[in-house]
Design a protein around this motif. Structure first.
Motif, short mmCIF file in Angstrom:
data_model
loop_
_atom_site.label_atom_id
_atom_site.label_comp_id
_atom_site.label_asym_id
_atom_site.label_seq_id
_atom_site.Cartn_x
_atom_site.Cartn_y
_atom_site.Cartn_z
N VAL A 100 2.08 13.69 23.73
CA VAL A 100 2.40 13.99 22.46
C VAL A 100 1.93 13.54 21.41
CG1 VAL A 100 4.56 14.39 20.83
CG2 VAL A 100 4.91 14.95 23.35
N GLY A 101 1.83 12.18 21.68
CA GLY A 101 0.97 11.20 20.52
C GLY A 101 -0.48 11.65 20.45
N ILE A 102 -0.94 12.00 21.73
CA ILE A 102 -2.29 12.27 21.58
C ILE A 102 -2.55 13.58 20.68
CG2 ILE A 102 -4.46 12.80 23.30
CD1 ILE A 102 -3.31 10.60 25.05
N TRP A 150 -3.24 5.03 14.29
CA TRP A 150 -1.96 4.37 14.50
C TRP A 150 -0.82 5.33 14.35
CZ3 TRP A 150 -1.99 -0.06 16.41
CH2 TRP A 150 -3.17 -0.97 15.92
N GLY A 151 -1.20 6.54 13.78
CA GLY A 151 0.05 7.86 13.68
C GLY A 151 0.24 8.20 15.25
N ALA A 152 -0.89 8.26 15.89
CA ALA A 152 -0.72 8.63 17.45
C ALA A 152 -0.07 7.43 18.04
CB ALA A 152 -2.21 8.90 17.82
N PHE A 153 -0.35 6.29 17.80
CA PHE A 153 0.31 5.21 18.54
C PHE A 153 1.61 5.23 18.23
CE2 PHE A 153 2.00 0.79 18.44
CZ PHE A 153 1.14 0.25 19.61
N VAL A 197 -0.54 15.67 18.73
CA VAL A 197 0.07 15.99 17.48
C VAL A 197 0.43 14.73 16.89
CG1 VAL A 197 0.61 18.24 18.01
CG2 VAL A 197 2.42 16.39 18.32
N GLY A 198 0.10 13.42 17.39
CA GLY A 198 0.63 12.26 16.68
C GLY A 198 0.16 12.02 15.35
N GLU A 199 -1.16 12.29 14.93
CA GLU A 199 -1.71 11.82 13.80
C GLU A 199 -1.16 12.86 12.63
OE1 GLU A 199 -3.96 9.34 12.43
OE2 GLU A 199 -2.77 8.50 14.24
N PRO A 200 -0.94 14.20 12.78
CA PRO A 200 -0.69 15.15 11.76
C PRO A 200 1.08 14.92 11.54
CG PRO A 200 -1.14 16.34 13.66
CD PRO A 200 -1.75 14.99 13.81
N LEU A 201 1.78 14.68 12.75
CA LEU A 201 3.20 14.25 12.53
C LEU A 201 3.48 13.14 11.77
CD1 LEU A 201 4.83 14.88 16.02
CD2 LEU A 201 5.18 16.26 13.95
N TRP A 202 2.71 11.87 12.10
CA TRP A 202 2.82 10.77 11.18
C TRP A 202 2.43 10.99 9.71
CZ3 TRP A 202 5.38 6.76 12.00
CH2 TRP A 202 5.27 5.43 11.40
N ASN A 203 1.41 11.72 9.44
CA ASN A 203 0.81 11.80 8.22
C ASN A 203 1.80 12.56 7.30
OD1 ASN A 203 -1.39 10.28 8.45
ND2 ASN A 203 -2.50 12.12 9.20
#
Length: 255
Positions: free
Chosen positions: A238-240, A193-196, A242-248
């Motif tokens: 961008v989401g694919i 969901w972070g990447a999303f 670095v999305g997860e680390p940015l969201w976290n």
């Protein structure tokens, strides 16, 4: 171990994408006839069809008539190669086919949208069953069935969101964007969901900044039509990536 072969494959796919970008908007076959110089009509020789290298050796000109060959051709090949290599670094090996496929159609659709302000159904619609099958394979191989459920939810959610925007603001959002949104939403949500969230929001952020820059520079007005497909694809990239680390990181700041 996959980076080098995927990068080489990306060069070859990039060469094919140049054909797709030229022929699909014109309703032409991508397999026949063989590629030829649009000026003199001579068929491209196999030795002149080596990605990037042939363009450099020919100094960007047709061997037969000397007509300049646009630098976009080797750039498409190089960009596709880089994207394929990054896919190999970023995602689970089982998910590489799905995201490499997404990278390939993303390059083609972005360029076609820039050229024609269209996202052809001939590419977008067949990509639904293809991507669904590849994400199913990825979930099976990675033993991650919740990711497949996320992909289904994410694809539907982003399609519905774009559909609502297209109804509310038809002059600013086309139904080609709506159809593309379902594909991107599914791929992003498969990762998390972070990447999303980052990939979905990134399209509007990047597209908005670019549009404002054009207006400030006097190269566009408030009613100037700007293709949104490339920004959807760039935001998804961008989401694919670095999305997860940015969201976290963002959630960490909130808590």
């Amino acid at each position: 171990m996959l980076v080098v072969p995927l990068t080489v494959l990306g060069l070859l796919i990039g060469s094919f994408l140049n054909v797709v970008v030229w022929r699909v908007p014109r309703g032409e076959s991508v397999s026949h006839p063989p590629s030829a110089c649009p000026n003199c009509g001579h068929a491209i020789r196999p030795r002149d069809n080596v990605p990037v290298l042939s363009w450099l050796l020919l100094r960007g000109r047709c061997r037969d008539c000397g007509t300049p060959i646009a630098a976009r051709y080797p750039l498409v090949e190089a960009v596709t190669a880089v994207l394929f290599g990054l896919v190999a670094l970023r995602v689970d090996p089982w998910a590489v086919p799905a995201f490499a496929y997404l990278a390939a159609i993303g390059v083609a659709l972005a360029l076609i949208d820039l050229d024609t302000h269209r996202l052809p159904n001939a590419i977008v619609l067949p990509s639904y069953p293809v991507l669904a099958a590849l994400l199913l394979l990825a979930s099976w191989g990675a033993r991650d069935w919740p990711a497949l459920l996320r992909a289904a939810i994410g694809g539907v959610a982003l399609w519905v969101a774009y559909f609502a925007m297209a109804l509310a603001y038809p002059s600013g959002m086309g139904f080609g964007d709506v159809k593309l949104a379902g594909l991107l939403g599914a791929a992003l949500a498969w990762l998390g969901w972070g990447a999303f969230a980052v990939g979905s929001f990134g399209a509007f952020l990047l597209g908005g900044v670019f549009s404002i820059g054009l207006v400030v520079a006097g190269r566009a007005g408030r009613k100037t039509g700007i293709p949104f497909g490339p920004w959807m694809i760039l935001g998804a990239a961008v989401g694919i990536a670095v999305g997860e680390p940015l969201w976290n990181g963002y959630l960490g700041l909130l808590t």
